[in-house]
Design a protein around this motif. Structure first.
Motif, PDB file in Angstrom:
ATOM      1  N   VAL A 112      41.991 -46.263 124.142  1.00  0.00           N
ATOM      2  CA  VAL A 112      42.226 -47.169 123.265  1.00  0.00           C
ATOM      3  C   VAL A 112      42.146 -48.820 123.850  1.00  0.00           C
ATOM      4  CG1 VAL A 112      43.132 -48.394 121.226  1.00  0.00           C
ATOM      5  CG2 VAL A 112      43.402 -45.829 121.693  1.00  0.00           C
ATOM      6  N   LEU A 119      38.138 -44.022 115.672  1.00  0.00           N
ATOM      7  CA  LEU A 119      38.704 -43.457 116.839  1.00  0.00           C
ATOM      8  C   LEU A 119      38.781 -41.924 116.716  1.00  0.00           C
ATOM      9  CD1 LEU A 119      41.750 -45.695 117.694  1.00  0.00           C
ATOM     10  CD2 LEU A 119      39.375 -45.808 118.575  1.00  0.00           C
ATOM     11  N   GLY A 138      47.137 -50.865 116.918  1.00  0.00           N
ATOM     12  CA  GLY A 138      46.370 -50.278 117.548  1.00  0.00           C
ATOM     13  C   GLY A 138      47.018 -50.112 119.082  1.00  0.00           C
ATOM     14  N   ALA A 173      49.492 -46.524 111.744  1.00  0.00           N
ATOM     15  CA  ALA A 173      49.166 -46.073 112.851  1.00  0.00           C
ATOM     16  C   ALA A 173      50.050 -44.902 113.386  1.00  0.00           C
ATOM     17  CB  ALA A 173      49.319 -47.179 114.112  1.00  0.00           C
ATOM     18  N   GLY A 230      47.507 -46.484 120.844  1.00  0.00           N
ATOM     19  CA  GLY A 230      47.093 -46.456 122.191  1.00  0.00           C
ATOM     20  C   GLY A 230      48.420 -45.700 122.964  1.00  0.00           C
ATOM     21  N   PHE A 260      39.483 -50.917 119.260  1.00  0.00           N
ATOM     22  CA  PHE A 260      40.174 -51.183 117.930  1.00  0.00           C
ATOM     23  C   PHE A 260      40.107 -52.619 117.718  1.00  0.00           C
ATOM     24  CE2 PHE A 260      43.795 -51.800 115.348  1.00  0.00           C
ATOM     25  CZ  PHE A 260      43.873 -50.448 114.598  1.00  0.00           C
ATOM     26  N   HIS A 261      39.422 -53.049 116.663  1.00  0.00           N
ATOM     27  CA  HIS A 261      39.095 -54.339 116.240  1.00  0.00           C
ATOM     28  C   HIS A 261      40.304 -54.847 115.365  1.00  0.00           C
ATOM     29  CE1 HIS A 261      34.816 -52.955 116.989  1.00  0.00           C
ATOM     30  NE2 HIS A 261      34.811 -53.952 117.627  1.00  0.00           N
ATOM     31  N   THR A 262      40.698 -56.258 115.649  1.00  0.00           N
ATOM     32  CA  THR A 262      41.825 -56.751 115.094  1.00  0.00           C
ATOM     33  C   THR A 262      41.625 -57.697 113.882  1.00  0.00           C
ATOM     34  OG1 THR A 262      41.814 -58.486 116.774  1.00  0.00           O
ATOM     35  CG2 THR A 262      42.996 -56.727 117.338  1.00  0.00           C
ATOM     36  N   GLU A 320      39.021 -48.739 111.422  1.00  0.00           N
ATOM     37  CA  GLU A 320      39.412 -48.722 113.052  1.00  0.00           C
ATOM     38  C   GLU A 320      40.097 -47.573 113.348  1.00  0.00           C
ATOM     39  OE1 GLU A 320      38.436 -51.183 115.065  1.00  0.00           O
ATOM     40  OE2 GLU A 320      37.401 -51.989 113.005  1.00  0.00           O
ATOM     41  N   ILE A 321      40.962 -46.754 112.456  1.00  0.00           N
ATOM     42  CA  ILE A 321      41.390 -45.503 112.401  1.00  0.00           C
ATOM     43  C   ILE A 321      40.330 -44.473 112.687  1.00  0.00           C
ATOM     44  CG2 ILE A 321      43.245 -43.655 112.101  1.00  0.00           C
ATOM     45  CD1 ILE A 321      45.046 -45.857 111.046  1.00  0.00           C
ATOM     46  N   MET A 366      47.088 -55.796 112.943  1.00  0.00           N
ATOM     47  CA  MET A 366      46.301 -54.839 113.292  1.00  0.00           C
ATOM     48  C   MET A 366      46.384 -54.829 114.864  1.00  0.00           C
ATOM     49  SD  MET A 366      44.461 -53.674 110.927  1.00  0.00           S
ATOM     50  CE  MET A 366      42.866 -53.085 111.980  1.00  0.00           C
ATOM     51  N   ILE A 384      42.145 -52.814 122.925  1.00  0.00           N
ATOM     52  CA  ILE A 384      42.233 -53.784 121.668  1.00  0.00           C
ATOM     53  C   ILE A 384      41.539 -54.876 121.848  1.00  0.00           C
ATOM     54  CG2 ILE A 384      44.120 -54.999 120.375  1.00  0.00           C
ATOM     55  CD1 ILE A 384      44.392 -51.835 120.407  1.00  0.00           C
TER      56      ILE A 384
END
Length: 445
Positions: free
Chosen positions: A417, A372, A407, A337, A411, A395-397, A368-369, A403, A419
């Protein structure tokens, strides 16, 4: 079996509106708490676990041990000889017995550390858990226990769910195991080894062994409980650990702060050019999270261990990094991240085993990255991250606590963003959203 909700609310990750200056008190280490509970349950006399982590994973562990007959009394406050106050758990060993059903959730320490314990119980002990737990590697532990004399019914899956047909004791002895997918395979056998009739000799046959600091933690805690442990570091054979049969002492254990869970807060200082202090950071520890001091300093920060704790300060610049994270793989999501916000590319190596963690963390971070606006590429054993301007989005966990915190870190610097299921952080970091808000307000957490 614990069900996973089908739909999760979205949590707007707060955008930092300036530099972060806060003191954040991080809850106790999950790794230390759950090892301490197992060793206390197997001891010959009662003991204390002070300042334990109260989270989903530690609750699953304590509930499981209670189901086997162990007494665990929770007190709001207590005091030990070193002045450690706060919450404390009194652990009272007992003759382990079934029948019992143990919910492992998606906790690697519970699903791997407790089947060896269950072999020492009289009666059938069934293990079940979240759907993801069925996919996580467990076959090496199952086959090793069978070699050591255990009877286990898993319908040939080599995975959960399963039933350990406890006989009240286990013969033990020498066993070969490939722990390339998880160091927990080794720790699982070592922790119960003193109670096996012949002790245990674990011979790792794989070509790699991730997260060695966690094995060192297991060895150190075993020795502190009175066990005799021979290790490769102590002049023994490479990749061989021996634990002699013996009684374990009931100890008074004070749990260190979870240094890996300090990561998002240290990242906030790095990203915003602020300062975050983590009280009670140990000067000597086996926790992998201690490597954050070196890694985040290389990425642009500076740190100092003081009487107040670890004081970490960001410079306002974030640099890319080329780093082997094989021994500290759990730090990968947070480092990825930060790397996505750096001024140069990063390569994270040595973490192919993360594909088998709470989720496939390499695939999840990439998806996820990149979702974005980032540019992350999976490699054979890690990630290559080329920073790009990022934008808001979901941003899926994947029900993975690290994760979710990754996120939140992004953010801080990227508006919009959101979560999915930030509540999954309760696995190891209860009240994370509240702690995050207090940090950003400057009130500390």
């Amino acid at each position: 079996m614990t069900e996973t909700p089908a739909l999760h609310a979205l949590w707007p990750a707060p955008l930092a509106d300036g530099t972060v200056h806060a003191t954040v008190t991080v809850p106790g280490s999950k790794s230390v708490t759950n090892r301490a509970l197992v060793l206390a349950a197997l001891a010959a006399e009662p003991g204390w676990v002070r300042r334990p982590l109260r989270s989903r994973d530690s609750q699953l562990m304590s509930d499981a041990l209670r189901a086997l007959g162990v007494g665990i009394e929770e007190t709001a406050s207590s005091s030990s000889g070193d002045g450690a106050g706060g919450e404390a758990w009194r652990v009272i060993p007992a003759a382990l017995h079934g029948p019992a059903t143990i919910d492992v959730g998606n906790a690697g320490t519970v699903m791997r550390f407790l089947p060896p314990v269950a072999t020492l119980a009289a009666g059938d002990i069934r293990f079940d858990g979240d759907p993801r737990s069925y996919e996580r590697p467990l076959g090496q532990v199952i086959s090793a226990l069978r070699t050591l004399g255990a009877r286990i019914d898993d319908d040939g899956r080599g995975a959960l769910p399963l039933t350990v047909q406890g006989g009240g004791a286990l013969e033990g002895g020498v066993v070969e195991i490939d722990a390339s997918n998880s160091s927990q395979f080794v720790s699982a056998l070592l922790l119960s080894g003193p109670r096996f009739n012949q002790g245990v000799e674990v011979r790792h046959t794989g070509t790699t062994l991730p997260s060695m600091p966690h094995i060192r933690m297991t060895v150190e805690m075993l020795r502190a409980a009175g066990a005799q442990v021979d290790t490769p570091e102590a002049g023994g054979e490479p990749n061989v650990w021996r634990v002699a049969p013996s009684a374990l002492l009931g100890r008074d254990v004070v749990v260190e702060p979870d240094l890996s869970n300090a990561q998002p807060f240290l990242a906030a200082a790095l990203i915003t050019g602020g300062t975050v202090t983590i009280p009670d950071w140990p000067r000597r520890t086996t926790q992998p999270g201690d490597e954050l001091r070196r890694i985040f300093t290389e990425m642009g920060g500076s740190c100092e261990l003081t009487d107040a704790g670890l004081v970490f300060t960001g410079s306002g610049k974030i640099h890319g990094i080329d780093v082997d994270l094989g021994e500290v793989g759990e730090l990968t999501p947070g480092i990825a991240a930060v790397a996505a916000l750096a001024d140069s590319p990063s390569t994270l190596r040595g973490v192919a085993h993360l594909r088998l963690h709470e989720t496939d963390r390499l695939a999840a971070l990439t998806a996820e990255i990149n979702g974005l606006g980032g540019e992350v590429t999976e490699t054979a054993d890690g990630l290559h991250i080329r920073p790009r301007p990022l934008h808001g989005g979901v941003f899926h966990t994947y029900d993975d606590h690290r994760m979710a915190t990754a996120g939140a870190v992004i953010g801080l610097a990227v508006e919009g963003v959101q979560i999915e299921n930030v509540a999954t952080t309760a696995k190891t970091l209860p009240d994370f959203p509240k702690m995050w808000a207090r940090m950003l307000s400057g009130a500390g957490a």
